[in-house]
Write an enzyme that holds these catalytic residues in place. Structure first.
Site, PDB file in Angstrom:
ATOM      1  N   PHE A 198       7.664  64.256  74.253  1.00 57.60           N
ATOM      2  CA  PHE A 198       8.870  64.952  73.778  1.00 57.60           C
ATOM      3  C   PHE A 198       9.783  63.975  73.047  1.00 57.60           C
ATOM      4  O   PHE A 198      10.320  64.279  71.995  1.00 57.60           O
ATOM      5  CB  PHE A 198       9.702  65.499  74.944  1.00 57.60           C
ATOM      6  N   SER A 215      24.402  75.058  83.376  1.00 58.38           N
ATOM      7  CA  SER A 215      23.553  76.075  82.754  1.00 58.38           C
ATOM      8  C   SER A 215      22.117  75.565  82.761  1.00 58.38           C
ATOM      9  O   SER A 215      21.887  74.363  82.857  1.00 58.38           O
ATOM     10  CB  SER A 215      24.032  76.390  81.337  1.00 58.38           C
ATOM     11  N   HIS A 229      23.930  70.846  81.193  1.00 57.94           N
ATOM     12  CA  HIS A 229      22.939  71.858  80.795  1.00 57.94           C
ATOM     13  C   HIS A 229      21.565  71.257  81.091  1.00 57.94           C
ATOM     14  O   HIS A 229      21.245  70.169  80.594  1.00 57.94           O
ATOM     15  CB  HIS A 229      23.084  72.154  79.299  1.00 57.94           C
ATOM     16  N   ASP A 251      12.821  73.862  63.526  1.00 54.64           N
ATOM     17  CA  ASP A 251      11.924  73.046  62.701  1.00 54.64           C
ATOM     18  C   ASP A 251      10.815  73.948  62.199  1.00 54.64           C
ATOM     19  O   ASP A 251      10.267  74.739  62.961  1.00 54.64           O
ATOM     20  CB  ASP A 251      11.317  71.913  63.542  1.00 54.64           C
ATOM     21  N   GLU A 286      18.116  75.981  81.032  1.00 53.49           N
ATOM     22  CA  GLU A 286      17.345  76.450  79.866  1.00 53.49           C
ATOM     23  C   GLU A 286      15.882  76.692  80.253  1.00 53.49           C
ATOM     24  O   GLU A 286      15.279  75.882  80.947  1.00 53.49           O
ATOM     25  CB  GLU A 286      17.427  75.364  78.777  1.00 53.49           C
TER      26      GLU A 286
END
Ligand code: FAD
Length: 276
Positions: A207, A7, A257, A100, A9
Site C-alpha cells: 500500500f 470514524s 479516522h 486514480d 472506513e
C-alpha cells in the site's frame, strides 16, 4: 477521548461471505459509538453498486454512512445521477475524491481534480452534503512540490469542503507540520488523521509504495525482523499506532479516522489502548 470523533472506513465486499464478515465487524465497531462509517469507491466507478449497497445497509442499521465518490473518468451526468441516488437514500456526507484512473482506462472524463468535484456537488446540491476531502501530510505522490500540494488542498476547501481526512502516516510531525501550514493559509476546517493499523507487513509495504505514505526505517526493519511471526508484527503495530494516536490527540488532532480493511480487532485494540 470522546468517541464521537472516531470514524471507520470499509471497502465494499465482493462476496456474500464478505458481506457477513463486514456486518459482524461493523457491529463490534459500532459499540465504540463512531460519528460515521465510510465506504470506498473503486477506481473509475467499478464498485458503484456495491458502495451504494453497503452504505444503504449501514443506514438501515441506524448509523451515519459516508460513501466515497471519485470523479476521474466520470461525466457530470454520471455524478449527478449518483448524487441523486444518495440524496434519495438519506445520505448527508460524502468523501469527495479525484481517484486514480485504472490502468488501461485512457479518458480522464469531465473532471480532472477533486476541487472540481467539490464545486460541482455544491452547485448541484447546495449544502445538502457534508463534504470530506483527502489531505496528504507526506504529500501526494504526483504533487509538483509540497507547496503546490497544500495550495491544491486549499482549492478543495475554497470550493466548499467542510473537513478533511488524511492519508495514513506514521510520523506525527508530518501531520503537525501540514496542519500548521494550512493554518498559515487560513484553512480552519478539521483535518482528521487517517490511521492505518498494521496487520501484515507485506500488505502495508505494498500500500505504502503505491500511495506514497512512508513506513519509517525503524518500523520497516523491526517488522522485517519478525519474519512470519504475525503475532509479533501485530503487537508491535498496535503499540506503534496507539502511541501515534495518543500523540496526535494530545497535539490537537480533532479525531481519528481508521482504515479498517474490514476488520474490527486491530482498531479496537488501538482505541482500547489509548490512555487519554
Ligand atoms: P486531488 O485533490 O485532485 O489531488 C490529486 C493531485 O493533483 C495532487 O498531486 C494535487 O496536488 C494535484 N492537484 C489537485 N488539484 C489540482 C489543480 N487544480 N491543478 C493542478 N494540480 C492539482 N481512491 C479511490 O479510488 N477510492 C476511494 O474510495 C478513495 N478513498 C480515499 C480516502 C482518503 C481519506 C484518502 C486520503 C485517499 C483516498 N483515495 C481513494 C485515494 C485517492 O483517490 C488518490 O490519492 C488520488 O490519487 C488523489 O485523489 P484526491 O482526491 O486527493 O485528488
Amino acid at each position: 477521548m470522546s468517541n464521537s470523533h472516531i470514524s471507520f472506513e470499509f471497502f465494499p465486499p465482493q462476496t456474500n461471505e464478505g458481506v457477513e464478515k463486514l456486518t459482524i465487524a461493523r457491529a463490534k465497531l459500532a459499540a465504540l459509538n463512531p460519528e460515521f462509517f465510510s465506504v470506498t469507491f473503486g477506481a473509475g466507478g467499478s464498485t458503484r453498486d456495491r458502495t451504494l449497497e453497503t452504505v444503504t445497509q449501514i443506514k438501515a442499521e441506524g448509523f451515519d454512512a459516508a460513501p466515497h465518490l471519485s470523479c476521474v473518468g466520470s461525466t457530470r451526468e454520471n455524478i449527478r445521477a449518483i448524487l441523486k441516488t444518495y440524496q434519495d437514500a438519506g445520505i448527508h456526507r460524502i468523501v469527495a475524491l479525484r481517484g486514480d484512473l485504472p490502468s488501461g482506462m485512457a479518458t480522464a472524463g469531465e473532471f480532472q481534480y477533486a476541487n472540481e468535484l467539490v464545486e460541482f456537488i455544491r452547485t448541484e446540491t447546495g449544502d445538502h452534503f457534508h463534504l470530506e476531502v483527502a489531505a496528504y501530510p507526506e504529500f501526494h505522490p504526483q504533487a509538483r512540490s509540497a507547496r503546490d500540494d497544500i495550495l491544491n488542498f486549499k482549492r478543495k476547501i475554497d470550493a466548499g469542503a467542510n473537513s478533511a481526512i488524511t492519508q495514513y502516516f506514521y510520523n506525527a510531525d508530518s501531520y503537525f507540520h501540514f496542519v500548521d501550514e494550512c493554518h498559515k493559509l487560513g484553512i480552519t476546517v478539521p483535518i482528521v488523521p487517517g490511521i492505518m493499523p498494521v496487520v501484515r507487513f507485506s500488505q502495508l509495504a505494498r500500500f505504502s509504495d503505491t500511495c506514497g505514505a512512508e513506513i519509517p526505517r525503524w518500523m520497516r526493519k523491526t517488522m522485517e525482523g519478525f519474519g512470519d511471526d504475525s503475532e509479533s508484527v501485530q503487537a508491535f503495530g498496535r503499540d506503534v499506532a496507539t502511541r501515534l494516536c495518543e500523540k496526535l490527540l494530545a497535539g490537537g488532532a480533532p479525531g481519528l479516522h481508521f482504515y479498517t480493511l474490514n476488520q474490527s480487532a486491530p482498531c479496537i485494540g488501538i482505541i482500547e489502548g489509548l490512555s487519554l
